[in-house]
Design an enzyme around this catalytic site. Structure first.
Site, PDB file in Angstrom:
ATOM      1  N   ASN B 102       0.829  -1.219   0.000  1.00 27.03           N
ATOM      2  CA  ASN B 102       0.000   0.000   0.000  1.00 27.03           C
ATOM      3  C   ASN B 102       0.857   1.261   0.000  1.00 27.03           C
ATOM      4  O   ASN B 102       0.685   2.156   0.815  1.00 27.03           O
ATOM      5  CB  ASN B 102      -0.980  -0.001   1.180  1.00 27.03           C
ATOM      6  CG  ASN B 102      -0.287   0.025   2.520  1.00 27.03           C
ATOM      7  OD1 ASN B 102       0.870  -0.380   2.644  1.00 27.03           O
ATOM      8  ND2 ASN B 102      -0.977   0.492   3.545  1.00 27.03           N
ATOM      9  N   ASP B 313       3.806  -5.590  11.750  1.00 27.95           N
ATOM     10  CA  ASP B 313       2.977  -4.543  11.146  1.00 27.95           C
ATOM     11  C   ASP B 313       3.623  -3.171  11.378  1.00 27.95           C
ATOM     12  O   ASP B 313       2.945  -2.192  11.698  1.00 27.95           O
ATOM     13  CB  ASP B 313       1.534  -4.574  11.688  1.00 27.95           C
ATOM     14  CG  ASP B 313       0.585  -3.723  10.840  1.00 27.95           C
ATOM     15  OD1 ASP B 313       1.022  -3.166   9.807  1.00 27.95           O
ATOM     16  OD2 ASP B 313      -0.593  -3.617  11.208  1.00 27.95           O
ATOM     17  N   HIS B 317       5.139   6.540  10.844  1.00 30.76           N
ATOM     18  CA  HIS B 317       4.502   7.813  10.494  1.00 30.76           C
ATOM     19  C   HIS B 317       5.399   8.945  10.970  1.00 30.76           C
ATOM     20  O   HIS B 317       6.233   8.746  11.853  1.00 30.76           O
ATOM     21  CB  HIS B 317       3.126   7.937  11.168  1.00 30.76           C
ATOM     22  CG  HIS B 317       2.118   6.973  10.631  1.00 30.76           C
ATOM     23  ND1 HIS B 317       1.606   7.052   9.360  1.00 30.76           N
ATOM     24  CD2 HIS B 317       1.538   5.883  11.193  1.00 30.76           C
ATOM     25  CE1 HIS B 317       0.741   6.068   9.156  1.00 30.76           C
ATOM     26  NE2 HIS B 317       0.691   5.327  10.250  1.00 30.76           N
ATOM     27  N   PHE B 331      -3.325   5.737  12.111  1.00 27.04           N
ATOM     28  CA  PHE B 331      -3.149   4.473  12.817  1.00 27.04           C
ATOM     29  C   PHE B 331      -1.747   3.929  12.559  1.00 27.04           C
ATOM     30  O   PHE B 331      -1.236   4.042  11.448  1.00 27.04           O
ATOM     31  CB  PHE B 331      -4.154   3.438  12.295  1.00 27.04           C
ATOM     32  CG  PHE B 331      -5.586   3.718  12.639  1.00 27.04           C
ATOM     33  CD1 PHE B 331      -6.104   3.324  13.866  1.00 27.04           C
ATOM     34  CD2 PHE B 331      -6.431   4.347  11.736  1.00 27.04           C
ATOM     35  CE1 PHE B 331      -7.432   3.555  14.189  1.00 27.04           C
ATOM     36  CE2 PHE B 331      -7.764   4.583  12.047  1.00 27.04           C
ATOM     37  CZ  PHE B 331      -8.268   4.192  13.268  1.00 27.04           C
TER      38      PHE B 331
END
Lengths: 311, 436
Positions: B102, B313, B317, B331
């Site tokens: 993604n 995971d 950010h 998130f």
């Protein structure tokens, strides 16, 4: 005596002595508010910034009046809240306000926790004027002040809060405050608006208003956001009003001359009937007056310095 | 030639958890034995220079394989890139990482997958293996060219970050992917149930006034995907399982022989929804931190093999993005550099997980499921290895993190037990916590 804190962010974190101190001070403030010439020099030279990210006429005006009566200079910043990505972040806005050396910032914002977020950045004090669905401490304090004015000591009294408790910061703050004062609080609403997780507040939760009305000293209706119907949270205003609307007929079930409250603005004919809203039982206008007194008290207690002007 | 003496080797592929000596030559494991004498070693190396490392008090295990990382390149290099992400990986004990698709653009073509693989090779730290999307543009509608993308090096397909809401598209993907033999990795989340929720729906969300995401938002899609996998005979891997219902659904599906594996993230094993504070966006993650009961079920599922793998995971950010009110922050937790240490401290030291199980779930099982090199220290295999010092303490600070991201709940805290040497194909890439 000043409050031993920089900010007022919520009633969950406040202890009962602090709440009592605020209510005491608000009594004095209400006296000042009722004078024909209501102006004090107490906070001359102090600057209060109203930072409102959500439309709110009554709360913003109430804070502004409170600050002005005490002699502070007020500035209002109304930020049209569009998307998160557009415009300056709350972090940068906070830095800007910090640089302008404001003494106190009143924040209304749609995100739960935004007031604490701002308070962590600023040296200035912060009063939470409603953060998302989290808390609205000044509303709860003015509600409690109004209840005490009418009912005296609240310990052991029964307060029913009815409506969209899931999305209500007013309900959350009232629960924390009232619990600390020994009040029996019951939250009422349809299962979609008063779901099981609200049991996390540690008070009684039910879906049947009529069954909890007997013995209620206070019945507080919450404002129903009409757009919740589109999200499927309740089928119609008609059914909502039928099950949870406050009518004089329904209020007889309390078996006493109960007090009716509403944080406003009201949806007449939905959560409260015209008849009830305009009745002697309803203290809704008094809540508004007391709101100014409570906010005067908080502003004074946070930035009033040691001068005991109001005593 | 490298000779690691007297080190406690944990290698589930050989059922080893004991003191051993390990010889490494030309990037491969040459020998592993509990009774290597100097003479035997001299004979094996035939006069070559030997670097000897005393492994006493330390553990050696196959390099960890993380099947779930977001490296953000191409497109969001302000958060992380393949170089910084793969550096963070080897600092944290990972020698192989799978890069989620993604990115911007999403990895939905062979050329893009080859780019990710090449960037990983150029970086030269961990092995970086691309995951392709399942659908073009990650739109959940048309399938990508799965066979061609496999030729380009993808090792799995996933629209992770989003769920394929159309069950028929998911069914077709599970059918078509059989051409490749690769798994579909499913990010299980029903968009309607999740809505614009911010944390797991429960007493904590009710108390704080943060919009809740019910556990069913994950579990109903887990159930759907298990049924579709059973029906098609496809190969499914479930990403970041977080609820007790999901664990139970997987347990029952496995008993029926469904071709499914599942992973759990360290943060779901360590934290729960009650740990969230309104101003602490480091714990804002999707799927959200669950209840204590869910956490217990996840640990149990990992113990009994219902959950096959641990995966980070890793979701980096920028600080500016996370320095926002809770509702507005993105998130994700950046965890490559802290995950192993945290799992050691919170789960191994507390007796909830054995070292053997941790290494099996974080190295051997991922290699088996995704058909990767590594996951073992068997003689003849590439020397992807980690030397772990259980006594090493480190304060997690911006100054010592090599990831671009700081969004870890351990920031400012001290963790104990870290990789102190990491080799990728026999090449030392990290020594005493410093990258080489």
């Amino acid at each position: 005596m000043k409050l031993q804190r920089k900010d007022v962010l919520g009633l969950e974190e406040m202890d009962v002595e602090e709440i009592r101190q605020i209510l005491q001070t608000a009594k004095v403030m209400k006296g000042i508010l009722m004078r024909p010439i209501k102006k004090l020099p107490t906070l001359k030279g102090k600057s209060v910034v109203n930072l409102f990210y959500e439309a709110s006429t009554r709360t913003r005006t109430s804070f502004e009046m409170a600050a002005k009566v005490l002699g502070a200079d007020t500035t209002s910043i109304a930020v049209a809240q569009s998307s998160v990505s557009k415009g300056e972040s709350l972090y940068d806005t906070a830095k800007t306000i910090q640089a302008m050396r404001a003494d106190l910032v009143i924040l209304r914002h749609s995100s739960s926790g935004s007031a604490s977020f701002l308070a962590d950045i600023l040296d200035a004090g912060v009063i939470n004027a409603g953060d998302g669905q989290h808390e609205h401490p000044t509303q709860a304090l003015l509600d409690i002040f109004t209840m005490e004015e009418k009912l005296g000591d609240l310990e052991g009294k029964n307060v029913v809060i009815v409506g969209d408790v899931l999305h209500s910061r007013v309900a959350r703050s009232n629960v924390w405050g009232l619990r600390k004062l020994g009040v029996n609080v019951t939250l009422v609403g349809p299962p979609t608006l008063a779901p099981a997780e609200m049991g996390g507040l540690g008070v009684k939760l039910t879906h049947d208003l009529d069954s909890v009305l007997p013995g209620a000293d206070v019945v507080m209706a919450l404002r129903l956001q009409l757009e919740r119907q589109k999200s499927g949270l309740f089928p119609s205003l008609r059914e909502y009003s039928h099950l949870y609307g406050l009518t004089s007929e329904r209020l007889k079930k309390t078996g006493k001359q109960s007090v009716v409250m509403h944080p406003g603005p009201m949806n007449r004919g939905v959560e409260i009937s015209d008849e009830v809203a305009d009745s002697a039982q309803a203290l809704i206008e008094r809540q508004v007056t007391n709101g100014v007194a409570i906010r005067m008290a908080l502003i004074y207690l946070l930035i009033g310095g040691s001068a005991n002007v109001v005593a | 030639m490298l000779w690691l003496k007297d080190v406690w080797v944990v290698d589930p592929s050989q059922k080893l958890a004991s003191a051993q000596s390990v010889l490494v030559k030309e990037g491969k494991i040459l020998a592993i034995s509990s009774s290597l004498t100097d003479e035997e070693v001299q004979f094996k190396v035939q006069g070559e220079a030997i670097e000897t490392i005393d492994g006493q008090g330390k553990l050696l295990f196959p390099g960890l394989i993380d099947v779930h990382t977001h490296l953000r390149e191409p497109g969001q290099e302000d958060k992380e890139d393949i170089l910084s992400g793969s550096r963070a990986a080897v600092r944290g004990g990972f020698t192989t990482i799978l890069a989620m698709a993604n990115t911007q653009p999403v990895i939905d073509k062979r050329a893009l997958a080859e780019f990710v693989r090449l960037q990983g090779e150029r970086a030269g730290y961990a092995h970086v293996l691309p995951i392709g999307t399942v659908t073009k543009g990650m739109q959940g509608e048309e399938l990508v060219e799965m066979a061609d993308m496999k030729e380009g090096g993808v090792v799995a397909f996933s629209d992770d970050g989003k769920n394929i809401q159309n069950a028929e598209v998911m069914r077709l993907a599970l059918e078509y992917v059989k051409l490749t033999g690769l798994p579909i990795i499913s990010h299980c989340e029903d968009n309607y149930l999740a809505g614009d929720g911010l944390m797991r729906r429960g007493r904590a969300s009710g108390r704080m006034g943060l919009k809740g995401i019910p556990a069913s938002a994950e579990s109903v899609i887990v159930a759907r995907d298990l049924i579709l996998t059973e029906e098609t005979g496809g190969k499914l891997h479930l990403a970041h399982i977080s609820t007790a219902e999901s664990v139970e659904l997987i347990r029952r599906a496995k008993a029926r022989g469904v071709n499914v594996t599942a992973e759990v993230n360290p943060h779901h094993l360590i934290f729960c929804d009650e740990d969230i504070h309104l101003t602490d966006t480091a714990l804002k993650v999707n799927p959200p931190l669950a209840s204590q009961e869910d956490r217990a079920a996840l640990i149990e599922g990992l113990q009994d093999g219902t959950i096959d793998m641990i995966a980070t995971d890793h979701a980096p950010h920028t600080q500016a993005e996370k320095a926002r009110p809770f509702a507005e922050a993105p998130f994700g937790i950046a965890s490559l550099e802290t995950a192993l240490s945290a799992v050691y401290q919170y789960l191994v030291l507390t007796g909830k997980l054995s070292w053997e199980r941790v290494i099996e779930a974080w190295s051997y099982s991922p290699a088996e499921r995704f058909g990767l090199k590594g996951g073992t220290l068997k003689p003849g295999t590439p020397a992807d290895m980690v030397l772990f010092d259980p006594g090493y303490k480190e304060v997690i600070e911006p100054s010592n993190l090599v990831s671009k991201a700081r969004n870890t709940p351990f920031l400012g805290k001290t963790l104990q037990g870290f990789p102190v040497m990491v080799w990728v194909e026999g090449r030392l890439v990290q020594r005493n916590r410093m990258l080489l």
